[in-house]
Design a protein around this motif. Sequence first.
Motif, PDB file in Angstrom:
ATOM      1  N   ASP A 538     -23.194   1.912  39.204  1.00  0.00           N
ATOM      2  CA  ASP A 538     -23.501   2.595  37.953  1.00  0.00           C
ATOM      3  C   ASP A 538     -22.266   2.566  37.055  1.00  0.00           C
ATOM      4  O   ASP A 538     -21.179   3.009  37.453  1.00  0.00           O
ATOM      5  CB  ASP A 538     -23.932   4.026  38.245  1.00  0.00           C
ATOM      6  CG  ASP A 538     -24.445   4.746  37.004  1.00  0.00           C
ATOM      7  OD1 ASP A 538     -24.304   4.199  35.889  1.00  0.00           O
ATOM      8  OD2 ASP A 538     -24.978   5.858  37.161  1.00  0.00           O
ATOM      9  N   ALA A 539     -22.438   2.058  35.824  1.00  0.00           N
ATOM     10  CA  ALA A 539     -21.300   1.936  34.911  1.00  0.00           C
ATOM     11  C   ALA A 539     -20.746   3.293  34.499  1.00  0.00           C
ATOM     12  O   ALA A 539     -19.568   3.405  34.123  1.00  0.00           O
ATOM     13  CB  ALA A 539     -21.713   1.138  33.676  1.00  0.00           C
ATOM     14  N   ASP A 540     -21.574   4.347  34.561  1.00  0.00           N
ATOM     15  CA  ASP A 540     -21.135   5.672  34.109  1.00  0.00           C
ATOM     16  C   ASP A 540     -20.623   6.554  35.245  1.00  0.00           C
ATOM     17  O   ASP A 540     -20.264   7.713  35.010  1.00  0.00           O
ATOM     18  CB  ASP A 540     -22.306   6.382  33.408  1.00  0.00           C
ATOM     19  CG  ASP A 540     -22.778   5.632  32.177  1.00  0.00           C
ATOM     20  OD1 ASP A 540     -21.930   5.033  31.484  1.00  0.00           O
ATOM     21  OD2 ASP A 540     -24.003   5.625  31.917  1.00  0.00           O
ATOM     22  N   ALA A 541     -20.603   6.035  36.452  1.00  0.00           N
ATOM     23  CA  ALA A 541     -20.170   6.844  37.595  1.00  0.00           C
ATOM     24  C   ALA A 541     -18.672   7.121  37.517  1.00  0.00           C
ATOM     25  O   ALA A 541     -17.880   6.257  37.124  1.00  0.00           O
ATOM     26  CB  ALA A 541     -20.507   6.136  38.898  1.00  0.00           C
ATOM     27  N   ALA A 542     -18.294   8.332  37.915  1.00  0.00           N
ATOM     28  CA  ALA A 542     -16.876   8.697  37.890  1.00  0.00           C
ATOM     29  C   ALA A 542     -16.123   8.118  39.073  1.00  0.00           C
ATOM     30  O   ALA A 542     -14.912   7.919  39.006  1.00  0.00           O
ATOM     31  CB  ALA A 542     -16.742  10.225  37.876  1.00  0.00           C
ATOM     32  N   GLU A 543     -16.852   7.843  40.173  1.00  0.00           N
ATOM     33  CA  GLU A 543     -16.248   7.285  41.376  1.00  0.00           C
ATOM     34  C   GLU A 543     -16.877   5.924  41.674  1.00  0.00           C
ATOM     35  O   GLU A 543     -18.029   5.667  41.310  1.00  0.00           O
ATOM     36  CB  GLU A 543     -16.459   8.228  42.563  1.00  0.00           C
ATOM     37  CG  GLU A 543     -15.751   9.563  42.442  1.00  0.00           C
ATOM     38  CD  GLU A 543     -14.242   9.429  42.562  1.00  0.00           C
ATOM     39  OE1 GLU A 543     -13.784   8.442  43.196  1.00  0.00           O
ATOM     40  OE2 GLU A 543     -13.526  10.295  42.043  1.00  0.00           O
ATOM     41  N   PRO A 544     -16.167   5.048  42.349  1.00  0.00           N
ATOM     42  CA  PRO A 544     -16.732   3.748  42.727  1.00  0.00           C
ATOM     43  C   PRO A 544     -17.726   3.905  43.876  1.00  0.00           C
ATOM     44  O   PRO A 544     -17.338   4.112  45.022  1.00  0.00           O
ATOM     45  CB  PRO A 544     -15.503   2.933  43.151  1.00  0.00           C
ATOM     46  CG  PRO A 544     -14.501   3.955  43.582  1.00  0.00           C
ATOM     47  CD  PRO A 544     -14.739   5.161  42.734  1.00  0.00           C
ATOM     48  N   ILE A 545     -19.020   3.824  43.562  1.00  0.00           N
ATOM     49  CA  ILE A 545     -20.080   3.978  44.560  1.00  0.00           C
ATOM     50  C   ILE A 545     -20.946   2.721  44.550  1.00  0.00           C
ATOM     51  O   ILE A 545     -21.462   2.318  43.506  1.00  0.00           O
ATOM     52  CB  ILE A 545     -20.946   5.225  44.272  1.00  0.00           C
ATOM     53  CG1 ILE A 545     -20.078   6.487  44.255  1.00  0.00           C
ATOM     54  CG2 ILE A 545     -22.055   5.353  45.298  1.00  0.00           C
ATOM     55  CD1 ILE A 545     -20.835   7.738  43.868  1.00  0.00           C
ATOM     56  N   SER A 546     -21.119   2.130  45.705  1.00  0.00           N
ATOM     57  CA  SER A 546     -21.943   0.932  45.851  1.00  0.00           C
ATOM     58  C   SER A 546     -23.385   1.341  46.142  1.00  0.00           C
ATOM     59  O   SER A 546     -23.650   2.092  47.086  1.00  0.00           O
ATOM     60  CB  SER A 546     -21.410   0.053  46.990  1.00  0.00           C
ATOM     61  OG  SER A 546     -22.292  -0.998  47.267  1.00  0.00           O
ATOM     62  N   ASN A 547     -24.315   0.829  45.325  1.00  0.00           N
ATOM     63  CA  ASN A 547     -25.738   1.115  45.505  1.00  0.00           C
ATOM     64  C   ASN A 547     -26.442  -0.133  46.040  1.00  0.00           C
ATOM     65  O   ASN A 547     -26.353  -1.207  45.446  1.00  0.00           O
ATOM     66  CB  ASN A 547     -26.382   1.524  44.178  1.00  0.00           C
ATOM     67  CG  ASN A 547     -25.707   2.725  43.554  1.00  0.00           C
ATOM     68  OD1 ASN A 547     -25.463   3.722  44.230  1.00  0.00           O
ATOM     69  ND2 ASN A 547     -25.396   2.642  42.268  1.00  0.00           N
ATOM     70  N   GLN A 548     -27.146   0.017  47.141  1.00  0.00           N
ATOM     71  CA  GLN A 548     -27.905  -1.090  47.719  1.00  0.00           C
ATOM     72  C   GLN A 548     -29.390  -0.824  47.500  1.00  0.00           C
ATOM     73  O   GLN A 548     -29.907   0.200  47.927  1.00  0.00           O
ATOM     74  CB  GLN A 548     -27.617  -1.215  49.216  1.00  0.00           C
ATOM     75  CG  GLN A 548     -26.154  -1.406  49.553  1.00  0.00           C
ATOM     76  CD  GLN A 548     -25.900  -1.409  51.047  1.00  0.00           C
ATOM     77  OE1 GLN A 548     -26.711  -1.901  51.823  1.00  0.00           O
ATOM     78  NE2 GLN A 548     -24.764  -0.857  51.465  1.00  0.00           N
ATOM     79  N   THR A 549     -30.048  -1.749  46.809  1.00  0.00           N
ATOM     80  CA  THR A 549     -31.458  -1.568  46.504  1.00  0.00           C
ATOM     81  C   THR A 549     -32.084  -2.923  46.214  1.00  0.00           C
ATOM     82  O   THR A 549     -31.471  -3.969  46.447  1.00  0.00           O
ATOM     83  CB  THR A 549     -31.638  -0.610  45.312  1.00  0.00           C
ATOM     84  OG1 THR A 549     -33.034  -0.319  45.146  1.00  0.00           O
ATOM     85  CG2 THR A 549     -31.094  -1.214  44.033  1.00  0.00           C
ATOM     86  N   PHE A 550     -33.313  -2.908  45.694  1.00  0.00           N
ATOM     87  CA  PHE A 550     -34.014  -4.135  45.337  1.00  0.00           C
ATOM     88  C   PHE A 550     -34.202  -4.184  43.824  1.00  0.00           C
ATOM     89  O   PHE A 550     -34.503  -3.164  43.193  1.00  0.00           O
ATOM     90  CB  PHE A 550     -35.375  -4.207  46.039  1.00  0.00           C
ATOM     91  CG  PHE A 550     -35.263  -4.412  47.518  1.00  0.00           C
ATOM     92  CD1 PHE A 550     -35.348  -5.678  48.066  1.00  0.00           C
ATOM     93  CD2 PHE A 550     -35.059  -3.334  48.369  1.00  0.00           C
ATOM     94  CE1 PHE A 550     -35.240  -5.873  49.433  1.00  0.00           C
ATOM     95  CE2 PHE A 550     -34.948  -3.518  49.738  1.00  0.00           C
ATOM     96  CZ  PHE A 550     -35.034  -4.787  50.262  1.00  0.00           C
ATOM     97  N   GLN A 551     -34.031  -5.369  43.283  1.00  0.00           N
ATOM     98  CA  GLN A 551     -34.132  -5.552  41.839  1.00  0.00           C
ATOM     99  C   GLN A 551     -35.129  -6.658  41.529  1.00  0.00           C
ATOM    100  O   GLN A 551     -35.247  -7.640  42.248  1.00  0.00           O
ATOM    101  CB  GLN A 551     -32.763  -5.907  41.249  1.00  0.00           C
ATOM    102  CG  GLN A 551     -32.761  -6.125  39.740  1.00  0.00           C
ATOM    103  CD  GLN A 551     -31.376  -6.388  39.200  1.00  0.00           C
ATOM    104  OE1 GLN A 551     -30.405  -5.754  39.625  1.00  0.00           O
ATOM    105  NE2 GLN A 551     -31.255  -7.336  38.286  1.00  0.00           N
ATOM    106  N   GLN A 552     -35.851  -6.460  40.407  1.00  0.00           N
ATOM    107  CA  GLN A 552     -36.850  -7.436  39.968  1.00  0.00           C
ATOM    108  C   GLN A 552     -36.178  -8.492  39.099  1.00  0.00           C
ATOM    109  O   GLN A 552     -35.402  -8.179  38.198  1.00  0.00           O
ATOM    110  CB  GLN A 552     -37.934  -6.733  39.147  1.00  0.00           C
ATOM    111  CG  GLN A 552     -39.215  -7.501  39.023  1.00  0.00           C
ATOM    112  CD  GLN A 552     -40.304  -6.888  39.864  1.00  0.00           C
ATOM    113  OE1 GLN A 552     -40.592  -5.715  39.751  1.00  0.00           O
ATOM    114  NE2 GLN A 552     -40.900  -7.674  40.731  1.00  0.00           N
ATOM    115  N   PHE A 553     -36.489  -9.770  39.402  1.00  0.00           N
ATOM    116  CA  PHE A 553     -36.001 -10.880  38.599  1.00  0.00           C
ATOM    117  C   PHE A 553     -37.208 -11.585  37.984  1.00  0.00           C
ATOM    118  O   PHE A 553     -38.098 -12.048  38.703  1.00  0.00           O
ATOM    119  CB  PHE A 553     -35.178 -11.846  39.447  1.00  0.00           C
ATOM    120  CG  PHE A 553     -33.892 -11.259  39.942  1.00  0.00           C
ATOM    121  CD1 PHE A 553     -32.721 -11.411  39.209  1.00  0.00           C
ATOM    122  CD2 PHE A 553     -33.845 -10.531  41.117  1.00  0.00           C
ATOM    123  CE1 PHE A 553     -31.526 -10.859  39.655  1.00  0.00           C
ATOM    124  CE2 PHE A 553     -32.660  -9.981  41.574  1.00  0.00           C
ATOM    125  CZ  PHE A 553     -31.495 -10.143  40.834  1.00  0.00           C
TER     126      PHE A 553
END
Length: 739
Positions: A538-553
């Motif tokens: 997330d570009a607005d996150a205050a801390e570096p957090i990695s999100n693992q999910t599925f994205q539509q292409f």
Amino acid sequence: MKSLFTAFLVLSSTAFFAQETEKNQQNTTVNDTIKSKKITELEGVTIFGDKKQFIKVDSDKTTVSIKENPMLSSGTALEAVKKLPGVITSPTGSLSLNGKAVTVYIDNAPSTLSGQDLQNYLSSLPAKAIEKVELIYNPGAAFDANASGSIVNIITSSRRMKGINASFNINYNFNKYQKPSPQILLNGKEKDLSWQTMLGYNYIDSETRITTNQDFTSFSPVKTLHQENFSVNTQRNLYWRTGTNYRISEKSNFLLNYNMNLGNDRNVFEATTNGENIDYQNSGVGKTKNQNHELSLQYKTKLDTLGRTLDVTGFGNLFHQNPISSSNAKDVISNESYFNIGTSDFDLKNYYLKYDFNIPFEKYKFSIATGGKYNILKVNNVGEYFINTPTVNRINFDYSENNLAFYAEARKRVNKFSFTLGLRFEDYNVERISSTVVDKIKFRNTNLFPNISAIYEVNDNVNLSASYSKKINQPNYNTLDPNNSSTFDQYNSSQGNIFLNPTFFDNYEFKISAMQFIQLGANFTRTKDNNLFIFSADADAAEPISNQTFQQFERFDTFSAYFNFPIPLDYFFKGKEEFQKRMNYMDKMNYIYFNINYVKNDIRGFNFPYSNKAIWTYSLQSQIILPWDIKNTITYFIVDRGNWEIYKITKPIQQFDISFNKEFMNKKLNVGLHCFDVFNVNQIDALIGGQNLNSTFRKKEDSRTFRISLTYNFGNLKLQKENTDIDIEKVQSGGGFVK
């Protein structure tokens, strides 16, 4: 090269002669059977004798024998499938066939499970229970439209002989961990009832080490995290598979199959996260109990002497899972402690009823197949999470799907051409409900899915084929569920994406098949709204957090080409005459079977942080007969550097396996010694590009494993096999007419 081509021609002509011999034997057997009024199979009895064929290439599919291949049959179903020609395992663990996504079928029925649940199920199914695997490249209208691009159809054993027969098998696997897997198989036949029961247990300890370096590009300057995760996994499962076949009459059969699997898994891990002003340590344990029950009822009948047949199947699947995870973490710099406890209650219910009706017109070399299916799938998952507070955070996820389908497929033979034209109607009603969204998400998909194919027989040994099919892929529960059954922490999160759309595929394929062993082909798949597993931030996150999910292409194109061919070593080292003798005894033949695969992906709307390069895969399987009839088999594969979907493979992925097998006591006892990943080099090194996050990923498992396999057969193995099945098999997968 000329001598090699000559060897292929000899191999082809011998195989063709063996086929003609089988046909003559079949006709003779049927006539004799009719005279004696002891018909056990309406379509005729095929006598294989001593002829064994490990790999058979047809224009629409490749069939690989598992049970008679000691390298493939000594492990699990998942291990066997991964060694098949053209099958590639992606960095995320999913399977593909010649570059196309794979749908797994078991005994001609699509598996309800997906993701890690499916892999765990295949890991619990012993390869010894598998008769053969069909690799179906471009499935036709008779198969579910929800079949992506290709199908791996696992056909389990159905050997039934007079009296009672049994075999006991144990695979003792070990490295630094112990991994025993005993199994007993009973089968028999009494009058019109034949049956088979398999009971076994797996206890597998293993370890995995994952290292990631992540650059969070939305920060200025860029923030980097280095993460290490080491886990020890224990898989324990008890399985019971039983099947009966009752011959109601000379024209009708009733089959009942029940499969049960009880699992109790455990994962213990230690993880660290380091970065600028970050020193984070996390450890914990995850426990998962699951149970899977499958029941199928099937009625087969031959309606008349013209070959018209009806097949009606009812199927039910109940899957229940209870993951429990807990972890304790510490921020070394601030000396603060954290905890995370998560529990989940997961239920899956799947039921369907389907029928298939076949009408052949032999006089006109024409046939029609039609059928229908109604399927109900329901998934419910309730997750409860306690994160640094006694207050519970509950996520409720419900998924329901009703699917009504009908199909019709016509096949016509004109001289050397065979044509197939099919159309499948699919109506999907899908509802998704989650406490993470306000409104219910509904999808109604009503579509027609055509398929067309043509085959041209150049001669008795060479076929040219071209095909097209349209398919759909409904997002499975693993990609949708917002619950997180794995352990996560302050810097990592993982969840499904409930907003994913169905994926549509247009599959095109051209192929040359020769001599039942050689295959040269290419396919192109255009995909709309493809769902891929990504790492993002997330570009607005205050801390570096990695999100693992599925994205539509929105657009995803794949071009792949492949070449499968054998080298008959006996032709060169034993001479033409000896080579021809051994063609009827494939288990006595020396050969090397090669597979070469090329895959190039093109994703629209995704900016790679690296160049998009095609990926090459090379694999081989060899069989060498050593002195004292010791059979040596070797498999080797290498996935070269290149791009796989959105992942860039930075180091080749490879594995070398070797096996020695010897039969004793008039073939009642089989002893095998095996070593997998002999040089301990199988690991994944990849770059992963995501939104605001670039990751360097490395995964290493304890892939070097030694195995001692023992199989002892009880009973009279010389008794003639009696098959009470009524053969109503049709060419379902992309073309051709049964001559």
